[in-house]
Design an enzyme around this catalytic site. Structure first.
Site, mmCIF file in Angstrom:
data_model
loop_
_atom_site.group_PDB
_atom_site.id
_atom_site.type_symbol
_atom_site.label_atom_id
_atom_site.label_comp_id
_atom_site.label_asym_id
_atom_site.label_seq_id
_atom_site.Cartn_x
_atom_site.Cartn_y
_atom_site.Cartn_z
ATOM 1 C CG ASP A 68 -1.647 -1.230 1.244
ATOM 2 O OD1 ASP A 68 -2.292 -1.493 0.222
ATOM 3 O OD2 ASP A 68 -1.701 -2.097 2.379
ATOM 4 C CG HIS A 111 1.907 -7.461 14.549
ATOM 5 N ND1 HIS A 111 1.317 -8.481 14.069
ATOM 6 C CD2 HIS A 111 3.112 -7.060 14.230
ATOM 7 C CE1 HIS A 111 2.401 -9.311 13.423
ATOM 8 N NE2 HIS A 111 3.382 -8.431 13.394
ATOM 9 C CB ALA A 151 21.024 8.414 6.467
ATOM 10 C CB THR A 188 6.383 7.945 14.089
ATOM 11 O OG1 THR A 188 6.960 9.254 14.469
ATOM 12 C CG2 THR A 188 7.480 6.953 14.480
ATOM 13 N NE ARG A 195 14.707 17.111 16.865
ATOM 14 C CZ ARG A 195 15.341 18.234 16.462
ATOM 15 N NH1 ARG A 195 14.657 19.197 15.525
ATOM 16 N NH2 ARG A 195 16.786 18.461 16.437
ATOM 17 N NE ARG A 226 19.077 22.663 7.845
ATOM 18 C CZ ARG A 226 20.069 21.780 7.731
ATOM 19 N NH1 ARG A 226 20.437 21.024 6.888
ATOM 20 N NH2 ARG A 226 20.992 21.821 9.039
#
Length: 182
Positions: free
Chosen positions: A83, A103, A151, A156, A171, A174
């Site tokens: 997907d 899961h 890298a 998330t 996060r 810049r």
């Protein structure tokens, strides 16, 4: 079984048994490997743009729900689940992993392995995106246009357009548009 389905099964077998293992750049024969792997993708993926590259050892399951835009690529030894939407001009480093499944784990009284999976959540990656080596992208993430993911990052949550993101969890460090204006 329809003729189309039989053809897809044969192409899938050819890909995983032979074409997946062919050389990658700069080794001799890499152009043939890229050509044959891209041919397979055109037969298996939901959508394929112009001039795509599927690099050596890329894993994509059956590919049935993968869309890949113009001049985009799946990197060496990547693992992507089915997907996935890649925009145009997506550059992917080696060993990238993109998940669209996970899961269930809510009931601590039941082993995780017995709780089954949660609903699949597609990953969408915009245009002109560079995904660095060994990046992991979790289910349901949307990465905007003109983004760079550093890298070894673990993505998330969604990353907005023109961002440079890095870390675990990733996060925004810049904004690429602000750099141009400076």
């Amino acid at each position: 079984m329809t003729m189309r389905r039989i053809e897809q099964k044969i192409v899938l077998m050819l890909y995983y048994m032979v074409f997946r293992k062919l050389p990658y750049q700069p080794l001799p024969g890499y152009r043939l490997g890229n050509t044959l792997r891209s041919w397979c993708a055109r037969k298996l993926f939901k959508k394929c743009g112009a001039n795509i590259v599927i690099k050596s050892m890329a894993y994509f399951g059956t590919g049935k729900n993968i869309e890949i835009g113009d001049y985009s690529q799946l990197g060496i030894n990547c693992k992507v689940e089915e997907d996935l939407v890649l925009g145009d001009y997506v550059l992917m480093g080696p060993d990238v992993v993109i998940f669209s499944s996970s899961h269930e784990y809510k009931n601590p009284e039941v082993p995780v392995i017995l709780q089954g999976g949660v609903e699949r959540r597609p990953v969408v990656i915009g245009n002109d995106v560079w995904i660095g080596t060994r990046v992991i992208i979790m289910p349901g993430v949307h990465i905007g246009d003109h983004v760079i993911i550093g890298a070894n990052s673990v993505v998330t949550h969604d990353i907005p357009d023109y961002s440079v993101a890095a870390g675990s969890p990733a996060r925004v460090v810049r904004n690429r548009k602000e750099e141009v204006r400076s």
